[in-house]
Design a protein around this motif. Structure first.
Motif, PDB file in Angstrom:
ATOM      1  N   ALA A 130      14.815  -1.913  -0.312  1.00 23.69           N
ATOM      2  CA  ALA A 130      15.486  -3.175  -0.620  1.00 23.69           C
ATOM      3  C   ALA A 130      14.814  -4.343   0.090  1.00 23.69           C
ATOM      4  CB  ALA A 130      16.959  -3.099  -0.228  1.00 23.69           C
ATOM      5  N   THR A 131      14.456  -4.135   1.340  1.00 22.36           N
ATOM      6  CA  THR A 131      13.776  -5.182   2.093  1.00 22.36           C
ATOM      7  C   THR A 131      12.438  -5.526   1.462  1.00 22.36           C
ATOM      8  OG1 THR A 131      14.850  -4.495   4.143  1.00 22.36           O
ATOM      9  CG2 THR A 131      12.831  -5.799   4.361  1.00 22.36           C
ATOM     10  N   MET A 132      11.696  -4.516   1.075  1.00 21.51           N
ATOM     11  CA  MET A 132      10.403  -4.750   0.446  1.00 21.51           C
ATOM     12  C   MET A 132      10.575  -5.435  -0.911  1.00 21.51           C
ATOM     13  SD  MET A 132       8.283  -3.801   2.703  1.00 21.51           S
ATOM     14  CE  MET A 132       6.728  -3.695   1.846  1.00 21.51           C
ATOM     15  N   ALA A 133      11.594  -5.053  -1.661  1.00 18.94           N
ATOM     16  CA  ALA A 133      11.844  -5.667  -2.968  1.00 18.94           C
ATOM     17  C   ALA A 133      12.170  -7.150  -2.824  1.00 18.94           C
ATOM     18  CB  ALA A 133      12.977  -4.944  -3.691  1.00 18.94           C
ATOM     19  N   MET A 146       7.658  -6.811  -3.098  1.00 21.80           N
ATOM     20  CA  MET A 146       6.702  -5.755  -2.804  1.00 21.80           C
ATOM     21  C   MET A 146       7.380  -4.397  -3.021  1.00 21.80           C
ATOM     22  SD  MET A 146       5.116  -7.377   0.695  1.00 21.80           S
ATOM     23  CE  MET A 146       4.023  -6.010   1.008  1.00 21.80           C
ATOM     24  N   PRO A 147       7.647  -4.049  -4.283  1.00 20.42           N
ATOM     25  CA  PRO A 147       8.350  -2.773  -4.531  1.00 20.42           C
ATOM     26  C   PRO A 147       7.515  -1.584  -4.072  1.00 20.42           C
ATOM     27  CG  PRO A 147       7.499  -3.701  -6.571  1.00 20.42           C
ATOM     28  CD  PRO A 147       7.262  -4.727  -5.512  1.00 20.42           C
ATOM     29  N   LEU A 148       8.208  -0.532  -3.667  1.00 19.48           N
ATOM     30  CA  LEU A 148       7.535   0.664  -3.180  1.00 19.48           C
ATOM     31  C   LEU A 148       7.056   1.538  -4.337  1.00 19.48           C
ATOM     32  CD1 LEU A 148       9.967   1.757  -0.325  1.00 19.48           C
ATOM     33  CD2 LEU A 148       7.940   0.300  -0.162  1.00 19.48           C
ATOM     34  N   SER A 149       5.898   2.127  -4.159  1.00 22.44           N
ATOM     35  CA  SER A 149       5.377   3.070  -5.149  1.00 22.44           C
ATOM     36  C   SER A 149       6.053   4.425  -4.935  1.00 22.44           C
ATOM     37  CB  SER A 149       3.869   3.230  -4.974  1.00 22.44           C
ATOM     38  OG  SER A 149       3.595   3.852  -3.724  1.00 22.44           O
ATOM     39  N   GLN A 150       5.896   5.302  -5.909  1.00 21.78           N
ATOM     40  CA  GLN A 150       6.444   6.656  -5.782  1.00 21.78           C
ATOM     41  C   GLN A 150       5.811   7.363  -4.587  1.00 21.78           C
ATOM     42  OE1 GLN A 150       9.009   7.768  -7.531  1.00 21.78           O
ATOM     43  NE2 GLN A 150       9.017   9.592  -6.258  1.00 21.78           N
ATOM     44  N   MET A 163      18.371   5.113   4.774  1.00 22.77           N
ATOM     45  CA  MET A 163      17.351   4.348   5.499  1.00 22.77           C
ATOM     46  C   MET A 163      16.203   3.978   4.562  1.00 22.77           C
ATOM     47  SD  MET A 163      17.501   6.461   9.131  1.00 22.77           S
ATOM     48  CE  MET A 163      15.765   6.325   9.357  1.00 22.77           C
ATOM     49  N   ILE A 164      15.789   4.903   3.731  1.00 15.88           N
ATOM     50  CA  ILE A 164      14.704   4.650   2.784  1.00 15.88           C
ATOM     51  C   ILE A 164      15.118   3.573   1.784  1.00 15.88           C
ATOM     52  CG2 ILE A 164      13.342   5.672   0.908  1.00 15.88           C
ATOM     53  CD1 ILE A 164      13.365   8.285   2.650  1.00 15.88           C
ATOM     54  N   GLU A 165      16.356   3.637   1.319  1.00 18.27           N
ATOM     55  CA  GLU A 165      16.867   2.617   0.396  1.00 18.27           C
ATOM     56  C   GLU A 165      16.859   1.233   1.050  1.00 18.27           C
ATOM     57  OE1 GLU A 165      20.721   3.839  -0.960  1.00 18.27           O
ATOM     58  OE2 GLU A 165      19.915   5.655  -1.888  1.00 18.27           O
TER      59      GLU A 165
END
Length: 60
Positions: free
Chosen positions: A18-21, A25-29, A12-14
């Motif tokens: 992927a949607t944000m990318a 808008m890549p996700l931060s750590q 789910m997190i992936e």
């Protein structure tokens, strides 16, 4: 938490990442850590929202 649950949460997190990318808008750590904390039940969305709000209030 079982491996099956952990794998489901990671998938789910992936999907979120992927949607944000796609939207550039890549996700931060920190975002990954917050998503994992929510998925595992360690924290609620409200707790994380409060933590983020407090963090940025201090920067003003």
């Amino acid at each position: 938490m079982s491996n099956k649950s952990r794998d489901k949460h990671e998938k789910m997190i992936e999907q979120v990442a992927a949607t944000m990318a796609i939207e550039d808008m890549p996700l931060s750590q920190a975002c990954y850590e917050n998503l994992r904390a929510m998925a595992s039940g360690e924290k609620t969305r409200e707790q994380i929202t409060k933590e983020i709000t407090e963090k940025y209030k201090k920067r003003r």
